[in-house]
Design a protein around this motif. Structure first.
Motif, short mmCIF file in Angstrom:
data_model
loop_
_atom_site.label_atom_id
_atom_site.label_comp_id
_atom_site.label_asym_id
_atom_site.label_seq_id
_atom_site.Cartn_x
_atom_site.Cartn_y
_atom_site.Cartn_z
N CYS A 159 0.84 -1.19 0.00
CA CYS A 159 0.00 0.00 0.00
C CYS A 159 0.88 1.24 0.00
O CYS A 159 2.06 1.19 0.35
N LYS A 160 0.30 2.36 -0.41
CA LYS A 160 0.95 3.65 -0.29
C LYS A 160 -0.12 4.66 0.09
O LYS A 160 -1.29 4.51 -0.25
N LEU A 161 0.30 5.69 0.83
CA LEU A 161 -0.61 6.72 1.31
C LEU A 161 -0.40 7.99 0.50
O LEU A 161 0.72 8.33 0.13
N LEU A 162 -1.48 8.72 0.27
CA LEU A 162 -1.41 9.98 -0.46
C LEU A 162 -2.31 11.02 0.21
O LEU A 162 -3.40 10.68 0.69
N VAL A 163 -1.83 12.26 0.25
CA VAL A 163 -2.65 13.39 0.68
C VAL A 163 -2.43 14.53 -0.30
O VAL A 163 -1.39 14.61 -0.96
N ARG A 164 -3.41 15.41 -0.36
CA ARG A 164 -3.24 16.60 -1.18
C ARG A 164 -3.15 17.83 -0.28
O ARG A 164 -4.03 18.07 0.53
N GLY A 192 2.21 -3.86 7.66
CA GLY A 192 3.03 -3.02 8.52
C GLY A 192 2.66 -1.54 8.48
O GLY A 192 3.24 -0.74 9.22
N ALA A 193 1.69 -1.17 7.66
CA ALA A 193 1.34 0.25 7.52
C ALA A 193 0.50 0.70 8.71
O ALA A 193 -0.51 0.09 9.05
#
Length: 204
Positions: free
Chosen positions: A100-105, A119-120
């Motif tokens: 997984c990867k996290l994104l914010v704007r 592990g996230a």
């Protein structure tokens, strides 16, 4: 997911059509929803009623949206569209089979690298929803939960990125420049950029 407290969990699947049929989009972005995203799930809704910390008119709710992808290609334009169109603050979680990867704007989209889903984790730190939102953004951008002076840290990051790009250009020009005076001027600019970068790194 992300080790979030049970009080904020929603775990509700949201039809993709809700996004690309009701938001102003393009054929290319609609294609990303259809071809790259398997399903969209609202994982959590973080607000005063669910976490018992106050919000304000700018940060009243933070939603966590999971995008279950069909492959490893991230649908950046689709994410940008959703982030710009929905008034709530949004944390995006892009998911493949095991990563997984996290994104914010903020001023633009920021993202983490890919990491094992198991592990996230996300730390919910802050005495207000505004501080919590800044902390979440800091975890994505900088890898820490420090919400203090996030705007300043982001500005220094943008400046550093611009300077590093300019430094690469200056070094390329200097290698190919034949005139000594111009080579010397480029060398002076290189030294000035390196000095500013060193200063910025000391402030971060």
């Amino acid at each position: 997911m992300l080790n979030l407290p049970s009080t904020v969990l929603v775990n509700r699947v949201m039809p993709k059509k809700v996004f690309y049929e009701h938001l102003k989009t393009t054929a290319a972005i609609k294609e990303q929803f259809v071809q790259q995203i398997e399903r969209i799930e609202m994982v959590a809704s973080i607000k005063e009623a669910s976490i018992h910390i106050p919000g304000d008119k700018d940060v009243a709710e933070i939603d966590v949206l999971a995008l279950h992808l069909k492959g490893a290609n991230v649908p950046y334009e689709a994410i940008e569209l959703v982030a710009r169109s929905i008034p709530n603050k949004l944390l995006f979680v892009c998911l493949t089979d095991e990563s997984c990867k996290l994104l914010v704007r903020r001023d633009r989209l920021y993202e983490t690298g890919w990491e094992p889903t198991d592990g996230a984790k996300l730390e919910l730190a802050g005495s207000t929803l505004r501080e919590l939102w800044d902390s979440i953004a800091s975890q994505v951008v900088f890898g820490d939960a420090n919400s203090v002076d996030l705007a300043g840290r982001l500005e220094r990051k943008r400046r550093s990125e611009a300077l590093r790009l300019e430094l690469e250009q200056v070094e390329r020009k200097r290698k190919s420049e034949k005139q000594i005076a111009k080579r010397n001027a480029l060398f002076d600019r290189k030294r000035a950029i390196e000095a500013e970068l060193s200063c910025l790194e000391g402030e971060s």
